[in-house]
Design an enzyme around this catalytic site. Structure first.
Site, PDB file in Angstrom:
ATOM      1  N   HIS A 183     -17.805  -0.564 -22.890  1.00 49.09           N
ATOM      2  CA  HIS A 183     -16.439  -0.084 -22.680  1.00 49.09           C
ATOM      3  C   HIS A 183     -15.454  -1.175 -22.252  1.00 49.09           C
ATOM      4  O   HIS A 183     -14.603  -0.937 -21.377  1.00 49.09           O
ATOM      5  CB  HIS A 183     -16.470   1.058 -21.661  1.00 49.09           C
ATOM      6  CG  HIS A 183     -15.389   2.066 -21.838  1.00 49.09           C
ATOM      7  ND1 HIS A 183     -14.080   1.837 -21.467  1.00 49.09           N
ATOM      8  CD2 HIS A 183     -15.404   3.320 -22.362  1.00 49.09           C
ATOM      9  CE1 HIS A 183     -13.354   2.915 -21.738  1.00 49.09           C
ATOM     10  NE2 HIS A 183     -14.139   3.826 -22.278  1.00 49.09           N
TER      11      HIS A 183
ATOM     12  N   GLN B 203     -15.367   4.359 -31.575  1.00 52.60           N
ATOM     13  CA  GLN B 203     -14.255   5.016 -30.914  1.00 52.60           C
ATOM     14  C   GLN B 203     -13.160   3.988 -30.714  1.00 52.60           C
ATOM     15  O   GLN B 203     -13.380   2.964 -30.066  1.00 52.60           O
ATOM     16  CB  GLN B 203     -14.718   5.587 -29.550  1.00 52.60           C
ATOM     17  CG  GLN B 203     -13.649   6.332 -28.770  1.00 52.60           C
ATOM     18  CD  GLN B 203     -13.493   7.791 -29.191  1.00 52.60           C
ATOM     19  OE1 GLN B 203     -14.313   8.321 -29.961  1.00 52.60           O
ATOM     20  NE2 GLN B 203     -12.455   8.451 -28.702  1.00 52.60           N
TER      21      GLN B 203
ATOM     22  N   GLU C  73     -15.509   1.200 -29.193  1.00 48.84           N
ATOM     23  CA  GLU C  73     -16.834   1.553 -28.689  1.00 48.84           C
ATOM     24  C   GLU C  73     -17.728   2.023 -29.827  1.00 48.84           C
ATOM     25  O   GLU C  73     -17.497   3.092 -30.396  1.00 48.84           O
ATOM     26  CB  GLU C  73     -16.691   2.673 -27.651  1.00 48.84           C
ATOM     27  CG  GLU C  73     -15.762   2.332 -26.517  1.00 48.84           C
ATOM     28  CD  GLU C  73     -15.130   3.576 -25.915  1.00 48.84           C
ATOM     29  OE1 GLU C  73     -15.854   4.386 -25.321  1.00 48.84           O
ATOM     30  OE2 GLU C  73     -13.909   3.754 -26.051  1.00 48.84           O
TER      31      GLU C  73
ATOM     32  N   HIS D  17     -18.626  10.364 -20.627  1.00 52.22           N
ATOM     33  CA  HIS D  17     -19.251   9.072 -20.288  1.00 52.22           C
ATOM     34  C   HIS D  17     -20.362   9.188 -19.232  1.00 52.22           C
ATOM     35  O   HIS D  17     -20.429   8.391 -18.291  1.00 52.22           O
ATOM     36  CB  HIS D  17     -18.194   8.095 -19.792  1.00 52.22           C
ATOM     37  CG  HIS D  17     -17.191   7.666 -20.834  1.00 52.22           C
ATOM     38  ND1 HIS D  17     -17.448   7.679 -22.182  1.00 52.22           N
ATOM     39  CD2 HIS D  17     -15.917   7.176 -20.702  1.00 52.22           C
ATOM     40  CE1 HIS D  17     -16.377   7.220 -22.837  1.00 52.22           C
ATOM     41  NE2 HIS D  17     -15.449   6.922 -21.983  1.00 52.22           N
TER      42      HIS D  17
HETATM   43  C1  BGC Z   1     -12.231   7.722 -24.173  1.00 51.95           C
HETATM   44  C2  BGC Z   1     -10.932   8.133 -23.541  1.00 51.95           C
HETATM   45  C3  BGC Z   1     -11.089   8.040 -22.047  1.00 51.95           C
HETATM   46  C4  BGC Z   1     -11.449   6.622 -21.679  1.00 51.95           C
HETATM   47  C5  BGC Z   1     -11.718   6.512 -20.216  1.00 51.95           C
HETATM   48  C6  BGC Z   1     -12.518   6.318 -23.762  1.00 51.95           C
HETATM   49  O1  BGC Z   1     -13.744   5.932 -24.274  1.00 51.95           O
HETATM   50  O2  BGC Z   1     -12.187   7.829 -25.564  1.00 51.95           O
HETATM   51  O3  BGC Z   1     -10.591   9.451 -23.889  1.00 51.95           O
HETATM   52  O4  BGC Z   1      -9.952   8.432 -21.369  1.00 51.95           O
HETATM   53  O5  BGC Z   1     -12.601   6.235 -22.364  1.00 51.95           O
HETATM   54  O6  BGC Z   1     -11.277   5.337 -19.707  1.00 51.95           O
END
Ligand code: BGC
Length: 346
Positions: A180, A283, A311, A106
């Site tokens: 997110h 995701q 996501e 990220h």
């Molecule tokens: C990911 C997770 C990650 C999380 C963080 C998600 O987008 O796929 O693996 O732990 O974000 O908060």
């Protein structure tokens, strides 16, 4: 329709954080702050017209600075993981910041979720928006190029929350922006999301290794717990998925048109959310790492699976996977992406 601006406090270095409240003609309300271009709350009605905030987060800026696993933020420069934070582009090897085991996640240690964005409210016929801008300087978190980024969050009178992205660069770089929010259509902090029903418009998903890095395979969901091609209760097969769902699904689209990617329904309240996107993937993260250690808005404790993320994005680790759609933005191109969340009751 209206948009109001207030202060949401200050960062330890005295930078001011503003918060904008967007309200549509049907009383839907979205609050967005300039720290991380973050959706702080989103109120939508149930089938009896009762509003509830359906996203996890904090009541104060302090909460976000203390403990936020990316609650509601805009993720960048690259959403999800890049293996070992390393990739080669036009013959040069780049090393990004490492912040998730041995990998980059990220956008790194100080990703787009932890910077202050310039913001400007926009009022148009039937919709209200906040336009956020951020310049990511050449070398930030290891990424090449000065990336000029714009993200517009729009609330419409059709009960949609639209997120549109645009970016340009002066050096070739990977870009993968996403949003997110942790959704819980029962209302944030009420319960887990295992009783929600989910449809994903995806015949394939991307298996991952222990470190959640794609193996490179694109696998059929048929006959597996990853099959969400028809509305399915999330909890039914989650025990068969080690650690819970945290996978990228390959959408049945063509990247040219806005397609229905996901439908999420909460039977108790009737609240339903549809997500439309032009991105090739989504995701689905079932809030596996929430463990009750974070107390969020209104004193609610966020336990395992208390929220889920959907996501829209390109696939994780694309810079190292030649068989995945490219995430490389070149200086003569403009990155554009659009995701629409539509709310109604059933
Ligand atoms: C990911 C997770 C990650 C999380 C963080 C998600 O987008 O796929 O693996 O732990 O974000 O908060």
């Amino acid at each position: 329709m209206e948009v109001q601006k207030k202060s949401f406090g200050q960062l330890p270095d005295s930078q001011e954080v503003g918060i904008y409240t967007l309200t549509n003609a049907n009383a839907l309300k979205a609050r967005l702050m300039t720290y991380g271009a973050t959706l702080v709350s989103l109120e939508v009605p149930d089938r009896n017209g009762n509003l509830a905030d359906i996203t996890l987060g904090h009541d104060s800026l302090d909460g976000y600075l203390r403990a936020s696993p990316y609650f509601g933020c805009t993720v960048g420069l690259y959403g999800n993981r890049i293996a070992k934070g390393r990739f080669t582009l036009n013959g040069t090897e780049y090393q990004l910041a490492i912040n998730d085991g041995e990998n980059h996640l990220h956008g790194g240690i100080k990703g787009f979720d932890k910077v202050i964005w310039k913001a400007e409210p926009v009022l148009e016929e039937g919709e209200v928006s906040v336009k956020f801008k951020y310049l990511s300087k050449d070398g930030e978190e290891g990424y090449p190029g000065n990336l000029n980024c714009m993200v517009i969050y729009t609330l419409t009178n059709k009960n949609e929350l639209k997120i549109s992205y645009e970016a340009t660069t002066d050096k070739a770089t990977p870009v993968n922006l996403t949003h997110h929010s942790y959704f819980n259509l029962a209302g944030q902090g009420e319960d887990d999301i295992l009783g929600h029903e989910l449809m994903l418009n995806a015949d394939h998903y991307i298996p991952v290794d222990e470190g959640l890095i794609p193996t490179g395979e694109i696998r059929s969901v048929k006959g597996t717990p990853w099959d969400f091609t028809r509305l399915k209760t999330i909890g039914v097969e989650i025990a068969e998925v080690k650690g819970g769902y945290d996978h990228n699904f390959v959408l049945n689209g063509n990247e040219q048109e806005l397609i229905l990617a996901a439908r999420l329904h909460h039977p108790g309240s009737g609240r339903t959310m549809e997500i439309f996107t032009k991105e090739p993937g989504i995701q689905f993260y079932s809030g596996n790492f929430l463990d009750g250690s974070i107390t969020g808005k209104s004193g609610k404790v966020y336990r395992k699976h208390y929220g889920l993320c959907l996501e829209t994005q390109h696939f994780p680790d694309s810079p190292n996977k030649p068989n995945f759609p490219s995430t490389i933005l070149n200086p003569d191109e403009t990155y554009k992406s659009l995701t629409v969340h539509k709310f109604y009751t059933e």
